[in-house]
Design a protein around this motif. Structure first.
Motif, mmCIF file in Angstrom:
data_model
loop_
_atom_site.group_PDB
_atom_site.id
_atom_site.type_symbol
_atom_site.label_atom_id
_atom_site.label_comp_id
_atom_site.label_asym_id
_atom_site.label_seq_id
_atom_site.Cartn_x
_atom_site.Cartn_y
_atom_site.Cartn_z
ATOM 1 N N ARG A 345 0.813 -1.211 0.000
ATOM 2 C CA ARG A 345 0.000 0.000 0.000
ATOM 3 C C ARG A 345 0.854 1.272 0.000
ATOM 4 N NH1 ARG A 345 -4.404 -2.097 4.505
ATOM 5 N NH2 ARG A 345 -5.777 -3.224 3.041
ATOM 6 N N ALA A 346 2.076 1.176 0.515
ATOM 7 C CA ALA A 346 2.943 2.355 0.563
ATOM 8 C C ALA A 346 3.651 2.621 -0.758
ATOM 9 C CB ALA A 346 3.991 2.179 1.676
ATOM 10 N N ALA A 347 3.573 1.694 -1.709
ATOM 11 C CA ALA A 347 4.282 1.833 -2.980
ATOM 12 C C ALA A 347 3.702 2.977 -3.803
ATOM 13 C CB ALA A 347 4.209 0.525 -3.764
ATOM 14 N N HIS A 348 4.537 3.554 -4.675
ATOM 15 C CA HIS A 348 4.096 4.655 -5.538
ATOM 16 C C HIS A 348 2.933 4.220 -6.427
ATOM 17 C CE1 HIS A 348 7.272 7.582 -4.628
ATOM 18 N NE2 HIS A 348 8.111 6.558 -4.553
ATOM 19 N N GLN A 349 2.972 2.987 -6.891
ATOM 20 C CA GLN A 349 1.923 2.512 -7.795
ATOM 21 C C GLN A 349 0.543 2.638 -7.159
ATOM 22 O OE1 GLN A 349 2.086 -1.673 -8.636
ATOM 23 N NE2 GLN A 349 0.471 -1.603 -10.180
ATOM 24 N N GLN A 350 0.435 2.261 -5.908
ATOM 25 C CA GLN A 350 -0.859 2.299 -5.226
ATOM 26 C C GLN A 350 -1.306 3.726 -4.905
ATOM 27 O OE1 GLN A 350 -0.536 -0.859 -6.363
ATOM 28 N NE2 GLN A 350 1.122 -0.915 -4.859
ATOM 29 N N ARG A 351 -0.412 4.682 -5.057
ATOM 30 C CA ARG A 351 -0.777 6.093 -4.879
ATOM 31 C C ARG A 351 -0.959 6.796 -6.224
ATOM 32 N NH1 ARG A 351 3.645 6.050 -1.038
ATOM 33 N NH2 ARG A 351 4.762 7.558 -2.343
ATOM 34 N N GLN A 352 -0.982 5.995 -7.302
ATOM 35 C CA GLN A 352 -1.188 6.534 -8.666
ATOM 36 C C GLN A 352 -0.122 7.557 -9.033
ATOM 37 O OE1 GLN A 352 -4.068 5.202 -10.457
ATOM 38 N NE2 GLN A 352 -3.903 3.862 -8.701
ATOM 39 N N ASP A 353 1.137 7.266 -8.668
ATOM 40 C CA ASP A 353 2.221 8.223 -8.895
ATOM 41 C C ASP A 353 2.959 7.997 -10.213
ATOM 42 O OD1 ASP A 353 1.713 9.439 -6.509
ATOM 43 O OD2 ASP A 353 3.327 8.462 -5.394
ATOM 44 N N ILE A 354 2.570 7.000 -11.000
ATOM 45 C CA ILE A 354 3.294 6.696 -12.234
ATOM 46 C C ILE A 354 2.584 7.364 -13.407
ATOM 47 C CG2 ILE A 354 4.244 4.874 -13.681
ATOM 48 C CD1 ILE A 354 3.980 2.965 -11.332
ATOM 49 N N ASP A 355 3.307 8.209 -14.122
ATOM 50 C CA ASP A 355 2.738 8.974 -15.235
ATOM 51 C C ASP A 355 3.009 8.237 -16.547
ATOM 52 O OD1 ASP A 355 1.700 10.822 -16.932
ATOM 53 O OD2 ASP A 355 2.977 12.486 -16.315
ATOM 54 N N PHE A 356 2.223 7.209 -16.818
ATOM 55 C CA PHE A 356 2.428 6.442 -18.043
ATOM 56 C C PHE A 356 2.142 7.243 -19.314
ATOM 57 C CE2 PHE A 356 2.222 2.581 -15.308
ATOM 58 C CZ PHE A 356 3.433 2.025 -15.712
ATOM 59 N N PRO A 357 1.179 8.167 -19.337
ATOM 60 C CA PRO A 357 1.019 8.984 -20.551
ATOM 61 C C PRO A 357 2.301 9.716 -20.944
ATOM 62 C CG PRO A 357 -0.927 9.193 -19.178
ATOM 63 C CD PRO A 357 0.069 8.393 -18.378
ATOM 64 N N ALA A 358 3.024 10.248 -19.942
ATOM 65 C CA ALA A 358 4.290 10.929 -20.246
ATOM 66 C C ALA A 358 5.334 9.926 -20.737
ATOM 67 C CB ALA A 358 4.796 11.659 -19.001
ATOM 68 N N ILE A 359 5.394 8.752 -20.098
ATOM 69 C CA ILE A 359 6.337 7.715 -20.521
ATOM 70 C C ILE A 359 6.055 7.273 -21.949
ATOM 71 C CG2 ILE A 359 7.035 5.317 -20.093
ATOM 72 C CD1 ILE A 359 6.508 5.869 -17.094
ATOM 73 N N ASN A 360 4.785 7.149 -22.288
ATOM 74 C CA ASN A 360 4.418 6.659 -23.611
ATOM 75 C C ASN A 360 4.633 7.675 -24.718
ATOM 76 O OD1 ASN A 360 3.682 3.922 -23.208
ATOM 77 N ND2 ASN A 360 1.797 4.588 -22.203
ATOM 78 N N ARG A 361 4.838 8.932 -24.361
ATOM 79 C CA ARG A 361 5.200 9.902 -25.395
ATOM 80 C C ARG A 361 6.540 9.561 -26.020
ATOM 81 N NH1 ARG A 361 2.113 13.754 -22.311
ATOM 82 N NH2 ARG A 361 3.829 14.291 -20.894
ATOM 83 N N LEU A 362 7.350 8.798 -25.298
ATOM 84 C CA LEU A 362 8.609 8.289 -25.847
ATOM 85 C C LEU A 362 8.483 6.835 -26.284
ATOM 86 C CD1 LEU A 362 11.672 8.484 -26.403
ATOM 87 C CD2 LEU A 362 12.048 7.850 -24.007
ATOM 88 N N HIS A 363 7.884 6.006 -25.444
ATOM 89 C CA HIS A 363 7.857 4.567 -25.707
ATOM 90 C C HIS A 363 7.091 4.197 -26.972
ATOM 91 C CE1 HIS A 363 8.892 2.982 -21.394
ATOM 92 N NE2 HIS A 363 9.779 3.822 -21.867
ATOM 93 N N ILE A 364 5.947 4.813 -27.206
ATOM 94 C CA ILE A 364 5.138 4.435 -28.366
ATOM 95 C C ILE A 364 5.844 4.783 -29.676
ATOM 96 C CG2 ILE A 364 2.985 4.911 -29.605
ATOM 97 C CD1 ILE A 364 1.574 5.043 -26.910
ATOM 98 N N PRO A 365 6.372 6.000 -29.877
ATOM 99 C CA PRO A 365 7.088 6.266 -31.128
ATOM 100 C C PRO A 365 8.306 5.360 -31.328
ATOM 101 C CG PRO A 365 6.572 8.320 -30.012
ATOM 102 C CD PRO A 365 6.249 7.217 -29.050
ATOM 103 N N VAL A 366 9.029 5.090 -30.245
ATOM 104 C CA VAL A 366 10.196 4.212 -30.363
ATOM 105 C C VAL A 366 9.775 2.801 -30.775
ATOM 106 C CG1 VAL A 366 12.038 3.053 -29.056
ATOM 107 C CG2 VAL A 366 11.671 5.512 -28.795
ATOM 108 N N ALA A 367 8.711 2.290 -30.151
ATOM 109 C CA ALA A 367 8.238 0.945 -30.477
ATOM 110 C C ALA A 367 7.780 0.859 -31.930
ATOM 111 C CB ALA A 367 7.098 0.545 -29.537
ATOM 112 N N LEU A 368 6.981 1.830 -32.369
ATOM 113 C CA LEU A 368 6.478 1.801 -33.745
ATOM 114 C C LEU A 368 7.614 1.963 -34.755
ATOM 115 C CD1 LEU A 368 3.232 3.946 -33.343
ATOM 116 C CD2 LEU A 368 3.421 1.458 -33.479
#
Length: 450
Positions: A345-368
Motif C-alpha cells: 500500500r505504501a508503494a508509488h503505484q498504489q498512490r497513482q504516482d506513475i505517469d504512463f502517458p508521459a512515458i508513452n510519449r517516448l515509448h510508443i514512437p520508439v516501439a512503432l
C-alpha cells in the motif's frame, strides 16, 4: 579478442548494474509492480482449482518468491533478461561488456523492458522466449551444451506461462519447418527439433502443474470465454443472438439488447456475465456461440480478424492494467499475504504516482519506429536475396510481431499490454542492426591505406 582483453572489472560492473537497471521501476516503487491479473496467478497455489487464462506454472513461480516479497522473482527476471541479451549479442559476434551495456541502457531508457521486468506478470517471458528460441534453433552450434539445456528449460517454462506465448512460439516453429527446405545451410533439423520439443515440454509442464494443484489433467480453461468477448466487441455475438434466439433457448437471449459494448466490460465488469454464473455458468453457451459463429459468418470473422490484427500491431503503450485500481490483486494479497499489505500500500503505484502517458510519449514512437525498421530490414534482405544472421533475426522478430498481433488481437481483442510485451524485441533487433552497421563502418575506415 576485444572481449578477452577487456577489463574484468567492467564485466562484473555490467553483470550487477544491468539487472538493477532492469528492475529500477520496482526499486523506485518500493514494491514489485502489480497488474490486474497478478492476483489470479498468485491465488492458484492457495485456491487449488483452475481459472480461465491463469497459468498454474506461473502461479507456482510467484509462490516460490513470495517470502521475499517477490524480489526473488524480479531478480530472476532481471538476470534472465541479462542472460538472453548477452547470449544474443554473443552469437552475433558482439561479446563484451560495452555492446551489452550500451544496448541495455538504450532499452531501459526508451522501451517498456524495465517495466515488464519489474512487474509480477508473464509478459516479460513473451519477448525473451522469442530470442531464446531463435538462439536455440539458429545458433545452437555456437553455444555450449549447458547453455542449450538452459535455453530449452527457459523456453519451455515461458511457453507454459501463457497460452498466447505458446501459440506465438508454435507459429515460429511451424514457419521454421516450412522454410527449412530453402534454408538448409542456415537452419539445422536438430535445432528445429529442439525448438519444437520445448513446446511439448512446456505443455507437459502446464498439464502436470494443473494436475498437481487441482487434480485435473486439463488445459487451462478460458479460451472460449476470451474469444466470445472479442466477438461480442465486434458485434458478431449480437448478430448471432438476433438470428437464433427465436429458435434456440439460450441464457443470453433475454439480455441480448443489454450486453456491454466491450469484452472487458462483459468479462471483468459488472455485467450480466456475473448474474449468469460467469465462466462456470456460461462457458458451454459461449463455446457454442463461438463455434457456430465461425461457421455461419466466415467473411465477417475474417474481416474482424484482419482489423483486430492491424489494430493490435499499433497498440504498444506501456503500463496498461498497472496504474489503475486493481482490487482483485489487492484482495488476494490481503487474504493470503497480509504481512505484505503495508509495503504494498505504501508503494508509488498504489498512490497513482506513475505517469504512463508521459512515458508513452517516448515509448510508443520508439516501439512503432523499431517495428517498421525490423520489417524494413527483413523486406530489403528478401529483395536483395541476402541471408545472414541479421536477416534471420529480423525474420523471427517480424513473424513474432505479426503472430502476437494475430493471436492476441483475434482472440482477446487489441490491448496495449499485448503489444508492449513484445515490441521491445523489435527495438533490440534494430539496435543490433545499428551496432553491426557501425562496426562495419569502423572496419572499413581502419582498412583504408595510409
Amino acid at each position: 579478442m576485444r572481449a578477452r582483453v577487456s577489463d574484468p572489472a567492467w564485466v562484473w560492473i555490467s553483470a550487477v548494474a544491468i539487472p538493477l537497471m532492469l528492475v529500477l521501476p520496482a526499486l523506485w516503487n518500493g514494491y514489485p509492480l502489480l497488474q490486474y491479473d497478478t492476483g489470479g496467478y498468485l491465488a492458484r497455489w492457495y485456491e487449488g482449482y483452475l481459472v480461465p487464462s491463469r497459468s498454474t506454472v506461473f502461479g507456482l513461480y510467484l509462490h516460490f518468491g513470495q517470502d521475499s516479497s517477490f524480489w526473488i522473482n524480479l531478480g530472476i527476471q532481471g538476470l534472465a533478461t541479462l542472460w538472453i541479451l548477452q547470449l544474443t549479442l554473443r552469437v552475433f559476434g558482439m561479446a563484451g561488456p560495452w555492446p551489452l551495456a550500451t544496448i541495455s541502457v538504450a532499452l531501459v531508457l526508451t522501451t517498456a523492458l524495465p517495466w515488464l521486468t519489474s512487474t509480477l506478470l508473464t509478459d516479460i517471458f513473451a519477448g525473451l522466449s522469442v530470442l531464446a528460441l531463435f538462439i536455440l534453433v539458429v545458433h545452437g552450434g555456437r553455444i555450449s551444451g549447458v547453455e542449450k539445456c538452459s535455453l530449452f528449460a527457459f523456453t519451455a517454462f515461458a511457453a507454459s506461462t501463457h497460452s498466447a506465448t505458446l501459440a506465438v512460439l508454435l507459429g515460429l516453429c511451424c514457419a521454421g519447418w516450412i522454410a527449412r527446405p530453402f534454408l538448409r545451410p542456415r537452419i539445422a533439423v536438430s535445432g528445429l527439433l529442439q525448438g519444437s520439443l520445448t513446446l511439448v515440454a512446456g505443455a507437459a509442464m502446464l498439464l502436470s502443474a494443473n494436475f498437481a494443484l487441482s487434480g485435473q489433467l486439463a488445459w487451462t480453461p478460458g479460451g472460449y470465454g476470451v474469444a466470445f468477448g472479442r466477438m461480442l466487441q465486434d458485434g458478431i455475438v449480437k448478430q448471432y443472438l438476433r438470428d437464433h434466439c427465436p429458435q434456440q433457448k439460450l441464457k443470453l437471449c433475454p439480455y441480448r439488447d443489454e450486453l456491454p459494448a466491450t469484452a472487458d466490460q462483459f468479462l471483468w465488469g459488472s455485467s450480466v456475465f456475473n448474474d449468469l454464473g460467469r465462466f462456470k455458468g456460461l462457458n458451454d453457451e459461449m463455446g457454442l456461440i463461438v463455434r457456430r459463429s465461425l461457421v455461419e459468418y466466415p467473411l465477417r470473422q475474417a474481416e474482424a480478424a484482419i482489423i483486430a490484427t492491424a489494430q493490435q500491431l499499433v497498440h504498444v503503450g506501456t503500463g496498461e492494467g498497472t496504474n489503475v485500481w486493481i482490487g482483485h490483486t489487492y484482495g488476494i494479497i490481503e487474504r493470503y499475504l497480509p504481512a505484505q499489505l503495508k509495503p504494498m500500500r505504501a508503494a508509488h503505484q498504489q498512490r497513482q504516482d506513475i505517469d504512463f502517458p508521459a512515458i508513452n510519449r517516448l515509448h510508443i514512437p520508439v516501439a512503432l519506429a523499431s517495428m517498421l525498421a525490423v520489417f524494413a530490414i527483413f523486406a530489403i534482405a528478401i529483395w536483395r536475396r541476402r541471408l545472414d544472421d541479421l536477416t534471420l533475426l529480423a525474420a523471427t522478430v517480424s513473424l513474432a510481431l505479426l503472430g502476437n498481433a494475430f493471436v492476441c488481437g483475434v482472440i482477446s481483442g487489441p490491448h496495449d499490454r499485448y503489444g508492449a510485451r513484445i515490441a521491445w524485441v523489435a527495438s533490440f533487433a534494430a539496435l543490433v542492426a545499428l551496432a553491426r552497421r557501425f562496426a562495419r563502418d569502423d572496419e572499413s575506415e581502419t582498412s583504408l591505406p595510409p
